[in-house]
Design a protein around this motif. Structure first.
Motif, PDB file in Angstrom:
ATOM      1  N   ILE A 184      50.974  -9.226  44.270  1.00 52.67           N
ATOM      2  CA  ILE A 184      50.810 -10.406  45.124  1.00 52.67           C
ATOM      3  C   ILE A 184      51.653 -11.558  44.601  1.00 52.67           C
ATOM      4  O   ILE A 184      52.374 -12.230  45.358  1.00 52.67           O
ATOM      5  N   LEU A 185      51.573 -11.809  43.297  1.00 49.44           N
ATOM      6  CA  LEU A 185      52.362 -12.891  42.708  1.00 49.44           C
ATOM      7  C   LEU A 185      53.855 -12.645  42.905  1.00 49.44           C
ATOM      8  O   LEU A 185      54.604 -13.564  43.293  1.00 49.44           O
ATOM      9  N   ASP A 186      54.286 -11.415  42.677  1.00 49.05           N
ATOM     10  CA  ASP A 186      55.695 -11.061  42.872  1.00 49.05           C
ATOM     11  C   ASP A 186      56.123 -11.332  44.307  1.00 49.05           C
ATOM     12  O   ASP A 186      57.180 -11.935  44.565  1.00 49.05           O
ATOM     13  N   GLY A 187      55.306 -10.921  45.259  1.00 48.04           N
ATOM     14  CA  GLY A 187      55.641 -11.129  46.663  1.00 48.04           C
ATOM     15  C   GLY A 187      55.692 -12.592  47.047  1.00 48.04           C
ATOM     16  O   GLY A 187      56.598 -13.028  47.773  1.00 48.04           O
ATOM     17  N   LEU A 188      54.739 -13.378  46.571  1.00 44.29           N
ATOM     18  CA  LEU A 188      54.731 -14.804  46.883  1.00 44.29           C
ATOM     19  C   LEU A 188      55.975 -15.493  46.333  1.00 44.29           C
ATOM     20  O   LEU A 188      56.535 -16.395  46.973  1.00 44.29           O
ATOM     21  N   MET A 189      56.440 -15.064  45.159  1.00 44.19           N
ATOM     22  CA  MET A 189      57.632 -15.672  44.564  1.00 44.19           C
ATOM     23  C   MET A 189      58.885 -15.389  45.393  1.00 44.19           C
ATOM     24  O   MET A 189      59.885 -16.094  45.282  1.00 44.19           O
ATOM     25  N   TYR A 190      58.847 -14.341  46.229  1.00 43.82           N
ATOM     26  CA  TYR A 190      59.937 -14.039  47.151  1.00 43.82           C
ATOM     27  C   TYR A 190      59.627 -14.513  48.576  1.00 43.82           C
ATOM     28  O   TYR A 190      60.249 -14.073  49.537  1.00 43.82           O
ATOM     29  N   ALA A 191      58.654 -15.409  48.699  1.00 43.43           N
ATOM     30  CA  ALA A 191      58.317 -16.017  49.997  1.00 43.43           C
ATOM     31  C   ALA A 191      57.770 -15.009  50.994  1.00 43.43           C
ATOM     32  O   ALA A 191      57.959 -15.136  52.197  1.00 43.43           O
ATOM     33  N   ASN A 192      57.066 -13.990  50.502  1.00 43.44           N
ATOM     34  CA  ASN A 192      56.429 -13.003  51.366  1.00 43.44           C
ATOM     35  C   ASN A 192      54.934 -13.309  51.516  1.00 43.44           C
ATOM     36  O   ASN A 192      54.324 -13.895  50.617  1.00 43.44           O
ATOM     37  N   GLY A 193      54.364 -12.847  52.626  1.00 41.34           N
ATOM     38  CA  GLY A 193      52.919 -12.904  52.785  1.00 41.34           C
ATOM     39  C   GLY A 193      52.392 -13.821  53.854  1.00 41.34           C
ATOM     40  O   GLY A 193      51.173 -14.022  53.941  1.00 41.34           O
ATOM     41  N   ASP A 194      53.259 -14.379  54.701  1.00 44.32           N
ATOM     42  CA  ASP A 194      52.727 -15.309  55.701  1.00 44.32           C
ATOM     43  C   ASP A 194      52.049 -14.596  56.866  1.00 44.32           C
ATOM     44  O   ASP A 194      51.129 -15.156  57.480  1.00 44.32           O
ATOM     45  N   ALA A 195      52.453 -13.357  57.183  1.00 44.85           N
ATOM     46  CA  ALA A 195      51.739 -12.635  58.243  1.00 44.85           C
ATOM     47  C   ALA A 195      50.343 -12.250  57.770  1.00 44.85           C
ATOM     48  O   ALA A 195      49.346 -12.492  58.450  1.00 44.85           O
ATOM     49  N   VAL A 196      50.281 -11.660  56.583  1.00 46.38           N
ATOM     50  CA  VAL A 196      48.997 -11.255  56.009  1.00 46.38           C
ATOM     51  C   VAL A 196      49.261 -10.718  54.607  1.00 46.38           C
ATOM     52  O   VAL A 196      50.353 -10.218  54.326  1.00 46.38           O
ATOM     53  N   ILE A 197      48.296 -10.865  53.732  1.00 41.08           N
ATOM     54  CA  ILE A 197      48.267 -10.095  52.492  1.00 41.08           C
ATOM     55  C   ILE A 197      47.330  -8.931  52.779  1.00 41.08           C
ATOM     56  O   ILE A 197      46.123  -9.121  52.924  1.00 41.08           O
ATOM     57  N   GLY A 198      47.901  -7.738  52.922  1.00 42.26           N
ATOM     58  CA  GLY A 198      47.125  -6.607  53.421  1.00 42.26           C
ATOM     59  C   GLY A 198      47.201  -5.410  52.504  1.00 42.26           C
ATOM     60  O   GLY A 198      48.298  -4.940  52.183  1.00 42.26           O
ATOM     61  N   ILE A 199      46.038  -4.913  52.072  1.00 43.72           N
ATOM     62  CA  ILE A 199      45.963  -3.790  51.136  1.00 43.72           C
ATOM     63  C   ILE A 199      45.450  -2.542  51.839  1.00 43.72           C
ATOM     64  O   ILE A 199      44.425  -2.584  52.518  1.00 43.72           O
ATOM     65  N   ASN A 200      46.166  -1.430  51.650  1.00 40.86           N
ATOM     66  CA  ASN A 200      45.627  -0.113  51.990  1.00 40.86           C
ATOM     67  C   ASN A 200      44.849   0.387  50.773  1.00 40.86           C
ATOM     68  O   ASN A 200      45.456   0.676  49.739  1.00 40.86           O
ATOM     69  N   PRO A 201      43.536   0.479  50.837  1.00 43.06           N
ATOM     70  CA  PRO A 201      42.781   0.872  49.646  1.00 43.06           C
ATOM     71  C   PRO A 201      42.985   2.342  49.300  1.00 43.06           C
ATOM     72  O   PRO A 201      43.000   3.206  50.169  1.00 43.06           O
ATOM     73  N   ALA A 202      43.133   2.614  48.013  1.00 44.23           N
ATOM     74  CA  ALA A 202      43.228   3.998  47.569  1.00 44.23           C
ATOM     75  C   ALA A 202      41.885   4.701  47.687  1.00 44.23           C
ATOM     76  O   ALA A 202      41.813   5.892  47.977  1.00 44.23           O
ATOM     77  N   THR A 203      40.809   3.953  47.452  1.00 44.17           N
ATOM     78  CA  THR A 203      39.440   4.453  47.605  1.00 44.17           C
ATOM     79  C   THR A 203      38.834   3.732  48.791  1.00 44.17           C
ATOM     80  O   THR A 203      38.579   2.530  48.725  1.00 44.17           O
ATOM     81  N   ASP A 204      38.634   4.447  49.880  1.00 48.02           N
ATOM     82  CA  ASP A 204      38.275   3.801  51.145  1.00 48.02           C
ATOM     83  C   ASP A 204      36.768   3.887  51.380  1.00 48.02           C
ATOM     84  O   ASP A 204      36.264   4.855  51.952  1.00 48.02           O
ATOM     85  N   ASN A 205      36.051   2.869  50.908  1.00 49.77           N
ATOM     86  CA  ASN A 205      34.625   2.755  51.186  1.00 49.77           C
ATOM     87  C   ASN A 205      34.253   1.286  51.252  1.00 49.77           C
ATOM     88  O   ASN A 205      35.062   0.404  50.928  1.00 49.77           O
ATOM     89  N   VAL A 206      33.033   1.006  51.660  1.00 50.25           N
ATOM     90  CA  VAL A 206      32.614  -0.382  51.894  1.00 50.25           C
ATOM     91  C   VAL A 206      32.625  -1.185  50.599  1.00 50.25           C
ATOM     92  O   VAL A 206      33.113  -2.325  50.563  1.00 50.25           O
ATOM     93  N   ALA A 207      32.108  -0.629  49.534  1.00 49.52           N
ATOM     94  CA  ALA A 207      32.034  -1.362  48.274  1.00 49.52           C
ATOM     95  C   ALA A 207      33.419  -1.758  47.775  1.00 49.52           C
ATOM     96  O   ALA A 207      33.641  -2.897  47.344  1.00 49.52           O
ATOM     97  N   GLN A 208      34.350  -0.818  47.851  1.00 47.39           N
ATOM     98  CA  GLN A 208      35.706  -1.111  47.387  1.00 47.39           C
ATOM     99  C   GLN A 208      36.386  -2.115  48.310  1.00 47.39           C
ATOM    100  O   GLN A 208      37.113  -3.003  47.843  1.00 47.39           O
TER     101      GLN A 208
END
Length: 471
Positions: A184-208
């Motif tokens: 995230i920090l790396d991306g922000l330093m390159y001016a990325n992230g205005d559409a969304v900061i979006g994560i595809n979870p490796a473990t896909d459940n509610v708690a995670q």
């Protein structure tokens, strides 16, 4: 393609030969520019000649016919019912007299201004958009899409002309929070992230999902970033996260163009409506209330054996009817992700990306593109550079920003943080206005939006030291 007789609904004569097609579904499929998915499904034209004849035949089809003859049965499919039942006749009226070919000519004319295109969008069905795209060159798709302006908002304003946003995608193979924070920090330093900061979870459940949502919300709130977060988990998981009090900004779901496809994904239109209502109830947006984020991709219906013998590009366009119903902040086609079984090489990926962007923008969606390919496809990063540039010229809403163009969790190749900087600099495109001001305020940008600060801004220096294990 065979010699025509009375059994054929659609006929076209060339010289002394007449050729025929039995249904609108067959005609649409055989008019589609070549791609491996349609060949796999057995619906593609057998020869380039048959494709050209089908395109000429399709050009003479009246737009009104798409309201009378559906490609997926009305009684069997809630998306067909959505398309037909919610069609806006008054918006359709100015183009109702046109054929597919006439529609193409009109779209390319000076009569089709951004204001006019906005006025007719509710009258255009996905099948009409798909049909006209099949007889357009790449430059036609680019020119018309550029005239289609679609603005949405949540914590910033997306889709304004002259702007290109990015999704900062900090995926990690083990969902390690330190690794995600570094990305995230790396991306922000390159001016990325205005559409969304979006994560595809490796473990896909509610708690995670809740854990990742909390982490991203902490970052956004701490640095006062005018953007939104999203965990790309199943829509039912997001509903549960909301019930548990998680800080949900956007609701995500992959969507398809037939009910059977979405059944295989485990949701229906009622599920999406429930999720939208739940997200709206949180009132987390500051400048708008578009709370949905959808992803699509040619080939998903065929993968689920749910395509009804409809070509993959028309199935894809029908997914946009689902998206349009729920006023999303963001939609993107993950154009080369499924693999060469559906889009074989760089040429097919490029064509599909331009088609998807055109059709979605014509229908009124804030369309972006994950400009991507898998490692077993006949494509490389130069192909992605070409498509990314063409999409940016055509007014694409957003692209992906991923460390080094390589998603180490999903194992595919896409666009990097510096790719977004390239295309913004080359074409004079800005991030979203609110995000642009934040970049300047934090000194990530220097005096203009194309000059990065080569020193770590003070607001982030302590965070970087912590990630590196410093004091």
């Amino acid at each position: 393609m065979t010699n025509a007789s009375s059994k054929f609904r659609f006929r076209h004569t060339v010289g002394e030969r007449t050729f025929g097609f039995q249904s609108l579904t067959e005609l649409m499929a055989k008019a589609t520019p070549a791609r491996s998915g349609d060949r796999l499904a057995g619906v593609a034209a057998d020869t380039a000649e048959e494709r050209a004849i089908a395109q000429m035949t399709l050009a003479d089809v009246p737009l009104k016919l798409f309201l009378e003859e559906v490609v997926v049965p009305y009684e069997e499919d809630e998306i067909t019912r959505l398309i037909i039942d919610e069609h806006d006749k008054s918006a359709f009226a100015p183009i109702s007299h046109l054929t597919v070919g006439g529609f193409r000519d009109w779209l390319l004319s000076d009569l089709a201004t951004p204001m006019t295109l906005h006025a007719i969008r509710a009258g255009v069905t996905p099948e009409m958009a798909a049909a006209v795209s099949k007889i357009m060159r790449n430059q036609d798709l680019i020119l018309v899409a550029k005239k289609c302006h679609v603005k949405t908002a949540f914590r910033n304003t997306i889709g304004l002309p002259g702007h290109l946003s990015t999704r900062l995608q900090p995926n990690h193979p083990t969902d390690d929070l330190t690794g995600i924070a570094a990305s995230i920090l790396d991306g922000l330093m390159y001016a990325n992230g205005d559409a969304v900061i979006g994560i595809n979870p490796a473990t896909d459940n509610v708690a995670q999902a809740c854990r990742l949502m909390k982490m991203m919300d902490d970052v956004i709130q701490h640095y006062e970033i005018p953007t939104q977060s999203c965990v790309l988990t199943h829509v039912t998981n997001t509903i549960e996260c909301i019930e548990q009090g998680a800080p949900v900004d956007l609701v995500f779901q992959s969507i398809g163009g037939t009910q059977a496809t979405n059944d295989s994904f485990g949701f229906n239109l009622a599920t999406l409506a429930e999720a939208q209502d739940a997200a709206l109830s949180l009132k987390r947006g500051t400048v708008g209330n578009n709370v949905m984020y959808f992803e699509t991709g040619q080939g998903s219906a065929l993968s689920a054996n749910a395509h009804h013998n409809v070509d993959q590009q028309t199935c894809e366009a029908r997914a946009y009817a689902v998206a349009r119903k729920f006023n999303p902040l963001l939609v993107n086609t993950v154009v080369g992700f499924i693999g060469p079984e559906y889009l074989y090489d760089g040429k097919e990926i490029t064509r599909a990306g331009l088609e998807d962007h055109f059709c979605a923008k014509l229908l009124g969606l804030p369309m972006g593109c994950d400009v991507c390919y898998t490692n077993h496809a006949q494509a490389d990063q130069n192909d992605m550079d070409n498509l990314m540039t063409l999409l940016a010229v055509s007014g694409c809403t957003f692209i992906m920003g991923i460390p080094g163009s390589d998603d180490i969790m999903l194992n595919y190749q896409t666009t990097s943080f510096h790719d977004a900087m390239y295309v913004r600099q080359a074409l004079g495109l800005n991030p979203s206005p609110e995000f642009d001001q934040w970049l300047k305020h934090t000194r990530i940008f220097q005096d203009d939006q194309f000059t990065l600060n080569h020193k770590i801004p003070g607001a982030f220096e302590h965070s970087l030291n912590r990630l590196l294990g410093g004091a």
